[in-house]
Design an enzyme around this catalytic site. Structure first.
Site, PDB file in Angstrom:
ATOM      1  N   SER A 145       0.789  -1.295  -0.033  1.00 38.82           N
ATOM      2  CA  SER A 145       0.182  -0.024   0.247  1.00 38.82           C
ATOM      3  C   SER A 145       0.734   1.192   0.081  1.00 38.82           C
ATOM      4  O   SER A 145       2.059   1.222   0.634  1.00 38.82           O
ATOM      5  CB  SER A 145      -0.863   0.124   1.193  1.00 38.82           C
ATOM      6  OG  SER A 145      -1.698   1.278   1.286  1.00 38.82           O
ATOM      7  N   TYR A 156      -1.082   0.073  10.303  1.00 43.49           N
ATOM      8  CA  TYR A 156      -1.275  -0.620   8.993  1.00 43.49           C
ATOM      9  C   TYR A 156      -0.078  -0.113   8.014  1.00 43.49           C
ATOM     10  O   TYR A 156       0.463  -0.786   7.497  1.00 43.49           O
ATOM     11  CB  TYR A 156      -2.425  -0.185   8.257  1.00 43.49           C
ATOM     12  CG  TYR A 156      -2.825  -0.360   7.184  1.00 43.49           C
ATOM     13  CD1 TYR A 156      -3.131  -1.812   6.624  1.00 43.49           C
ATOM     14  CD2 TYR A 156      -2.768   0.507   6.044  1.00 43.49           C
ATOM     15  CE1 TYR A 156      -3.380  -2.022   5.165  1.00 43.49           C
ATOM     16  CE2 TYR A 156      -2.989   0.136   4.566  1.00 43.49           C
ATOM     17  CZ  TYR A 156      -3.250  -1.119   4.302  1.00 43.49           C
ATOM     18  OH  TYR A 156      -3.422  -1.558   2.856  1.00 43.49           O
TER      19      TYR A 156
END
Length: 261
Positions: A145, A156
């Site tokens: 990501s 994350y």
């Protein structure tokens, strides 16, 4: 219908295949001739499997918890039992569970984010390496990501930074074994509402504001000023998985409208 057959006679494992990007990869790969092993912990996986099988695809569903090493071993062993090998692994499990400033996370939430977005890739790469090394051939595509530089999702970001490090280091360690390892760093992507939400608890007003700040920052960071589509991510993942990318390894490809992460 895609008429190319880049994955004819290739055995591909796709994790997190019950919905979203993973589902898109599975369906597109099946159209290109892949023999599939699809993994997810949601029974929704059977709906994807039925759709592929109805179109004549070779597909095996495996319900497994890939946050555990046992789950990863189960999936790889299923591929070996069914097809005798695993040519391609697409590690797609992951995703932000909570969106909030780092200081607002609780200890167990930080650990849950890491388990969700880092350990499935660690475990599945480890589980598939031995059979790939034995055949001196294999391709791994990790879904990362651009959120490694983002707001309101630090755990994350840490997990996806770990995925990038796994990608670079595995590529270096196993190029001599005929194994390529790359990653796609996904940007903001339009998708239908998740059938199984990562966080089933309704967002408070404050949490909605924190999540909207992520959307605003994502749109401001991409040169194209918009979200992409699932198909954009699928195309990039399958390119790296295919022989078209045979001289590419150790790379993280941002697919984010110009946002480099």
């Amino acid at each position: 219908m895609n008429t190319t057959q880049r994955f004819h006679n290739k055995v591909m494992i796709v994790t997190g295949a019950a919905q979203g990007i993973g589902e898109g990869v599975a369906i597109a790969a099946a159209q290109e001739g892949a023999q599939l092993v699809l993994a997810d912990r949601s029974p929704l996986l059977h709906e994807v499997t039925a759709r592929i099988a109805a179109a004549g695809g070779a597909v095996l569903p495996v319900i497994a918890d890939l946050e555990t090493y046992a789950g990863a071993k189960q999936v790889v062993q299923a591929a070996l039992n069914q097809y005798g090998r695993a040519d391609i692994l697409v590690n797609n499990v992951g995703g932000t569970i909570w969106a909030k400033p780092y200081q607002a996370y609780e200890e167990e939430q930080i650990e849950a984010e890491i388990r969700r977005s880092l350990f499935p890739t660690l475990w599945c790469c480890h589980a598939v390496l031995a059979p790939m090394i034995e055949r001196r051939h294999g391709v791994i595509v990790n879904v990362s990501s651009i959120a490694t530089r983002s707001i309101h999702r630090i755990p994350y970001a840490a997990a996806k930074g770990g995925v990038n490090a796994i990608t670079a280091s595995l590529a270096l360690e196993h190029a001599a074994d005929g194994i390529r390892v790359n990653a796609v760093a996904t940007g903001g992507t339009n998708a239908p509402p998740r059938k199984v939400p990562r966080n089933p608890t309704p967002l408070s007003g404050q949490e909605q504001e924190w999540y909207q700040a992520i959307v605003d920052q994502t749109l401001a960071s991409t040169l194209m000023g918009r979200y992409g589509e699932i198909e954009d991510q699928v195309r990039a993942i399958l390119f790296l998985a295919s022989d078209e990318a045979r001289y590419i390894t150790g790379s993280v490809l941002p697919v984010a409208g110009g946002d480099q992460g």
